[in-house]
Design a protein around this motif. Structure first.
Motif, PDB file in Angstrom:
ATOM      1  N   VAL A   6     -82.330  52.878  47.351  1.00 23.88           N
ATOM      2  CA  VAL A   6     -82.398  52.343  45.997  1.00 23.88           C
ATOM      3  C   VAL A   6     -83.735  51.635  45.869  1.00 23.88           C
ATOM      4  O   VAL A   6     -84.018  50.701  46.610  1.00 23.88           O
ATOM      5  N   GLU A   7     -84.559  52.102  44.946  1.00 25.90           N
ATOM      6  CA  GLU A   7     -85.865  51.489  44.722  1.00 25.90           C
ATOM      7  C   GLU A   7     -85.813  50.674  43.435  1.00 25.90           C
ATOM      8  O   GLU A   7     -85.301  51.131  42.421  1.00 25.90           O
ATOM      9  N   ILE A   8     -86.363  49.465  43.520  1.00 21.24           N
ATOM     10  CA  ILE A   8     -86.356  48.551  42.376  1.00 21.24           C
ATOM     11  C   ILE A   8     -87.761  48.026  42.147  1.00 21.24           C
ATOM     12  O   ILE A   8     -88.423  47.567  43.078  1.00 21.24           O
ATOM     13  N   CYS A   9     -88.205  48.088  40.891  1.00 23.49           N
ATOM     14  CA  CYS A   9     -89.488  47.509  40.506  1.00 23.49           C
ATOM     15  C   CYS A   9     -89.322  45.989  40.460  1.00 23.49           C
ATOM     16  O   CYS A   9     -88.340  45.487  39.912  1.00 23.49           O
ATOM     17  N   SER A  10     -90.260  45.271  40.998  1.00 18.87           N
ATOM     18  CA  SER A  10     -90.154  43.808  41.016  1.00 18.87           C
ATOM     19  C   SER A  10     -90.191  43.207  39.616  1.00 18.87           C
ATOM     20  O   SER A  10     -89.764  42.076  39.410  1.00 18.87           O
ATOM     21  N   SER A  11     -90.645  43.974  38.616  1.00 22.10           N
ATOM     22  CA  SER A  11     -90.689  43.483  37.242  1.00 22.10           C
ATOM     23  C   SER A  11     -89.493  43.930  36.402  1.00 22.10           C
ATOM     24  O   SER A  11     -89.373  43.554  35.247  1.00 22.10           O
ATOM     25  N   SER A  12     -88.617  44.741  36.981  1.00 20.21           N
ATOM     26  CA  SER A  12     -87.493  45.286  36.229  1.00 20.21           C
ATOM     27  C   SER A  12     -86.491  44.198  35.848  1.00 20.21           C
ATOM     28  O   SER A  12     -86.247  43.265  36.601  1.00 20.21           O
ATOM     29  N   LEU A  13     -85.887  44.369  34.688  1.00 19.90           N
ATOM     30  CA  LEU A  13     -84.864  43.435  34.228  1.00 19.90           C
ATOM     31  C   LEU A  13     -83.622  43.444  35.117  1.00 19.90           C
ATOM     32  O   LEU A  13     -82.809  42.531  35.050  1.00 19.90           O
ATOM     33  N   ILE A  14     -83.474  44.449  35.976  1.00 22.41           N
ATOM     34  CA  ILE A  14     -82.345  44.498  36.911  1.00 22.41           C
ATOM     35  C   ILE A  14     -82.382  43.302  37.860  1.00 22.41           C
ATOM     36  O   ILE A  14     -81.373  42.883  38.401  1.00 22.41           O
ATOM     37  N   ASN A  15     -83.562  42.711  38.022  1.00 23.81           N
ATOM     38  CA  ASN A  15     -83.716  41.584  38.941  1.00 23.81           C
ATOM     39  C   ASN A  15     -83.084  40.296  38.441  1.00 23.81           C
ATOM     40  O   ASN A  15     -83.146  39.276  39.121  1.00 23.81           O
TER      41      ASN A  15
END
Length: 81
Positions: A6-15
């Motif tokens: 699972v890859e997540i962008c550090s700027s994504s709202l998922i954070n």
């Protein structure tokens, strides 16, 4: 490293959620990787999203996105059973 990534962008709202801790605790065979950028410019500012084994998963809320991520992880893991 897990069989599902699972890859997540550090700027994504998922954070807004601690997705890394949640997913890795629920699924030991899954690796969550935080990246500075996943090259979907602007998407991280519009909606929560992640990439699960190369497939982009997104939703209107972080909670909904997390549930879709879980569903996709289950589909991926079913291939190995």
């Amino acid at each position: 490293m897990g069989i599902v990534v699972v890859e997540i962008c550090s700027s994504s709202l998922i954070n807004l959620l601690d997705v890394e801790a949640i997913i890795e605790n629920e699924y030991p065979e899954v690796a969550v990787i935080q990246n500075d950028c996943l090259s979907f410019c602007g998407m991280c500012a519009r909606s929560p999203y992640a990439i699960v084994n190369g497939k982009r998963i997104f939703a209107k809320t972080s909670e909904e996105c997390l549930e879709l991520i879980r569903n996709h992880i289950e589909l991926e893991l079913a291939l190995y059973k």
